[in-house]
Motif scaffolding. Structure first.
Motif, PDB file in Angstrom:
ATOM      1  N   LYS A  22       0.749  -1.134  -0.063  1.00  0.00           N
ATOM      2  CA  LYS A  22      -0.052   0.048   0.063  1.00  0.00           C
ATOM      3  C   LYS A  22       0.994   1.280   0.023  1.00  0.00           C
ATOM      4  CE  LYS A  22      -3.643  -2.418   2.601  1.00  0.00           C
ATOM      5  NZ  LYS A  22      -3.650  -2.758   4.079  1.00  0.00           N
ATOM      6  N   VAL A  23       1.796   1.294   0.900  1.00  0.00           N
ATOM      7  CA  VAL A  23       2.661   2.330   0.907  1.00  0.00           C
ATOM      8  C   VAL A  23       4.279   2.158   0.565  1.00  0.00           C
ATOM      9  CG1 VAL A  23       3.687   3.975   2.591  1.00  0.00           C
ATOM     10  CG2 VAL A  23       1.298   3.378   2.640  1.00  0.00           C
ATOM     11  N   ARG A  24       4.752   0.948   0.836  1.00  0.00           N
ATOM     12  CA  ARG A  24       6.132   0.611   0.483  1.00  0.00           C
ATOM     13  C   ARG A  24       6.187  -0.361  -0.680  1.00  0.00           C
ATOM     14  NH1 ARG A  24       5.514   1.674   5.613  1.00  0.00           N
ATOM     15  NH2 ARG A  24       6.960   2.502   6.830  1.00  0.00           N
ATOM     16  N   GLU A  25       7.568  -0.190  -1.279  1.00  0.00           N
ATOM     17  CA  GLU A  25       7.628  -1.110  -2.279  1.00  0.00           C
ATOM     18  C   GLU A  25       9.105  -1.656  -2.054  1.00  0.00           C
ATOM     19  OE1 GLU A  25       7.539   1.202  -6.195  1.00  0.00           O
ATOM     20  OE2 GLU A  25       5.485   1.612  -5.837  1.00  0.00           O
ATOM     21  N   ALA A  38       9.991   3.665   0.953  1.00  0.00           N
ATOM     22  CA  ALA A  38       8.965   4.234   1.606  1.00  0.00           C
ATOM     23  C   ALA A  38       8.376   5.412   0.643  1.00  0.00           C
ATOM     24  CB  ALA A  38       9.182   4.810   2.977  1.00  0.00           C
ATOM     25  N   THR A  39       7.387   5.160   0.227  1.00  0.00           N
ATOM     26  CA  THR A  39       6.779   5.993  -0.992  1.00  0.00           C
ATOM     27  C   THR A  39       5.832   7.260  -0.212  1.00  0.00           C
ATOM     28  OG1 THR A  39       4.764   4.952  -1.499  1.00  0.00           O
ATOM     29  CG2 THR A  39       6.436   4.189  -2.787  1.00  0.00           C
ATOM     30  N   ASP A  40       5.649   8.202  -0.618  1.00  0.00           N
ATOM     31  CA  ASP A  40       4.692   9.227  -0.276  1.00  0.00           C
ATOM     32  C   ASP A  40       3.213   8.936  -0.379  1.00  0.00           C
ATOM     33  OD1 ASP A  40       6.961  10.924   0.518  1.00  0.00           O
ATOM     34  OD2 ASP A  40       7.020  11.705  -1.481  1.00  0.00           O
ATOM     35  N   ARG A  41       2.865   7.637  -0.863  1.00  0.00           N
ATOM     36  CA  ARG A  41       1.579   7.227  -0.780  1.00  0.00           C
ATOM     37  C   ARG A  41       1.101   7.337   0.740  1.00  0.00           C
ATOM     38  NH1 ARG A  41       3.491   3.260  -4.754  1.00  0.00           N
ATOM     39  NH2 ARG A  41       3.303   1.430  -2.916  1.00  0.00           N
ATOM     40  N   LEU A  42      -0.401   7.569   0.605  1.00  0.00           N
ATOM     41  CA  LEU A  42      -1.135   7.730   1.600  1.00  0.00           C
ATOM     42  C   LEU A  42      -2.509   6.623   1.553  1.00  0.00           C
ATOM     43  CD1 LEU A  42      -1.877   9.148   4.627  1.00  0.00           C
ATOM     44  CD2 LEU A  42      -3.169  10.757   3.219  1.00  0.00           C
ATOM     45  N   SER A  43      -2.430   5.631   2.492  1.00  0.00           N
ATOM     46  CA  SER A  43      -3.428   4.625   2.456  1.00  0.00           C
ATOM     47  C   SER A  43      -4.419   5.095   3.979  1.00  0.00           C
ATOM     48  CB  SER A  43      -2.708   3.417   2.736  1.00  0.00           C
ATOM     49  OG  SER A  43      -3.733   2.612   3.049  1.00  0.00           O
ATOM     50  N   VAL A  48      -5.836   3.534  -1.063  1.00  0.00           N
ATOM     51  CA  VAL A  48      -4.515   4.337  -1.348  1.00  0.00           C
ATOM     52  C   VAL A  48      -5.092   5.596  -2.173  1.00  0.00           C
ATOM     53  CG1 VAL A  48      -2.404   4.706  -2.757  1.00  0.00           C
ATOM     54  CG2 VAL A  48      -2.855   2.411  -1.488  1.00  0.00           C
ATOM     55  N   MET A  49      -4.672   6.681  -1.507  1.00  0.00           N
ATOM     56  CA  MET A  49      -5.326   8.101  -1.696  1.00  0.00           C
ATOM     57  C   MET A  49      -4.636   8.530  -3.448  1.00  0.00           C
ATOM     58  SD  MET A  49      -7.455   8.807   0.368  1.00  0.00           S
ATOM     59  CE  MET A  49      -7.832   7.249   1.041  1.00  0.00           C
ATOM     60  N   PRO A  50      -5.314   9.064  -3.943  1.00  0.00           N
ATOM     61  CA  PRO A  50      -4.730   9.420  -5.216  1.00  0.00           C
ATOM     62  C   PRO A  50      -3.568  10.281  -5.367  1.00  0.00           C
ATOM     63  CG  PRO A  50      -7.024  10.517  -5.252  1.00  0.00           C
ATOM     64  CD  PRO A  50      -6.806   9.662  -3.758  1.00  0.00           C
ATOM     65  N   THR A 266     -16.622   7.447  -3.048  1.00  0.00           N
ATOM     66  CA  THR A 266     -15.750   7.948  -3.857  1.00  0.00           C
ATOM     67  C   THR A 266     -14.800   8.882  -2.755  1.00  0.00           C
ATOM     68  OG1 THR A 266     -17.103   8.207  -5.711  1.00  0.00           O
ATOM     69  CG2 THR A 266     -15.068   9.356  -5.894  1.00  0.00           C
ATOM     70  N   VAL A 267     -13.507   8.553  -3.112  1.00  0.00           N
ATOM     71  CA  VAL A 267     -12.452   9.461  -2.449  1.00  0.00           C
ATOM     72  C   VAL A 267     -12.577  10.650  -2.549  1.00  0.00           C
ATOM     73  CG1 VAL A 267      -9.938   9.761  -1.834  1.00  0.00           C
ATOM     74  CG2 VAL A 267     -10.836   7.364  -2.438  1.00  0.00           C
ATOM     75  N   PRO A 268     -12.889  11.716  -1.555  1.00  0.00           N
ATOM     76  CA  PRO A 268     -12.978  13.237  -1.850  1.00  0.00           C
ATOM     77  C   PRO A 268     -11.778  13.749  -2.378  1.00  0.00           C
ATOM     78  CG  PRO A 268     -12.833  12.783   0.766  1.00  0.00           C
ATOM     79  CD  PRO A 268     -12.867  11.197  -0.231  1.00  0.00           C
TER      80      PRO A 268
END
Length: 317
Positions: A22-25, A38-43, A48-50, A266-268
């Motif tokens: 979800k966040v890490r690769e 560690a990516t900057d993705r937010l779950s 996972v937020m866009p 839907t994600v706001p």
């Protein structure tokens, strides 16, 4: 807006495979090494937020690294090196397919279950007469099965974990012991910073030689919930919400915008202004949790920076 890193596709020397969580690769390298970005993705709510959050990956990686070092005398961990602010390199492990969630206070998911009238969580009884954010008589372990990306983690009892042979009873006893020791140390570290470690999750794996070690992140705002200790008792007595350090503020924002990861929702839209406030909150979390001032890494070209630092490290081996 500052640049963020939300996806990677490196090709490092000796690379065998890549797994995207979800966040890490996670890159598997030869010599039984794993490289985790560690990516900057937010779950949130297992979605996972866009858009990415500036510096979030650096913050999570650096908190986890510090906490691994602060607990390695208690529990062995996978970490070998951190050649870049967003990167950790360590021993390849076979992960256990459970997350060891431990709760010192009735908050978050436990509080939502309690409000719904349930008094058993993952096979563990929760006492009657509690209110949200009260301390449990002693911390409870409420495991969850580890979801693949996009799927929801699910509560599971110790009995089901063993019965379904997800983890052997012998190994589960080690995981339970390590979880309690880590939570105790984490609570002591938090108290020294004027914080309360409310709940957290730990993940473990087994190395090629059969050693059980701590993997992934530890005591970060993504895996943990913190309250400010000052004023905690007064807020509880007054029935007020606790002042907290975690990504719960993101969850609450999503809930207020009618999103809980449920089908059909839907994600706001997350505006640049809102994303900047989330980034600022994560920096506040870092500084409060570690006691150190946050030093922003160079974000002009994050992918290039990571590749250069990792290659330099690998070439030194």
């Amino acid at each position: 807006m500052v640049n963020t890193i939300t996806d990677t596709n490196f090709n490092f020397p000796g690379q065998k495979s890549i797994y995207k969580g979800k966040v890490r690769e996670v890159y598997t390298l030869e010599d039984d090494l794993l490289l985790m970005v560690a990516t900057d993705r937010l779950s949130a709510f297992d979605v996972v937020m866009p858009k990415g959050i500036p510096f979030k990956g650096q913050i999570l990686n650096q908190i986890a690294t510090k906490m691994m070092k602060d607990t390695e005398d208690l529990v062995p961990n996978w970490l070998v090196a951190t050649p870049d602010p967003n990167v950790a390199i360590g021993k390849r492990c076979e992960p256990f397919k459970v997350e060891m969630v431990i709760r010192g206070y009735m908050s978050g998911h436990a509080a939502r279950e309690y409000k719904a009238g349930r008094r058993i969580l993952c096979g563990v009884a929760m006492p009657e007469g509690m209110k949200e954010n009260d301390a449990f008589p002693e911390p409870i372990i409420t495991p969850a099965t580890k979801a693949e990306m996009g799927d929801h983690d699910e509560d599971i009892s110790r009995e089901d974990i063993i019965k379904k042979n997800i983890v052997s009873e012998e190994d589960y006893l080690v995981l339970k012991d390590y979880t309690r020791k880590l939570f105790q140390r984490g609570s002591e570290i938090a108290a020294s910073r004027g914080l309360i470690l409310v709940d957290t999750k730990y993940e473990f794996g087994k190395t090629a030689d059969g050693e059980i070690v701590l993997i992934d992140e530890i005591h970060t705002p993504d895996s943990s919930r913190y309250f400010y200790a000052e004023g905690y008792e007064e807020r509880q007595a007054a029935g007020e919400a606790q002042k907290q350090l975690s990504k719960e503020f993101v969850r609450q924002w999503l809930i207020s915008n009618n999103f809980q990861g449920l089908e059909g929702q839907t994600v706001p839209e997350m505006t640049d202004e809102y994303i900047e406030t989330v980034s600022e909150r994560y920096i506040e979390l870092y500084e409060n949790i570690t006691g150190d001032a946050f030093a922003k890494a160079d974000t002009s070209n994050i992918q290039e920076r990571i590749e250069k630092n990792v290659l330099q490290y690998l070439n030194s081996l």
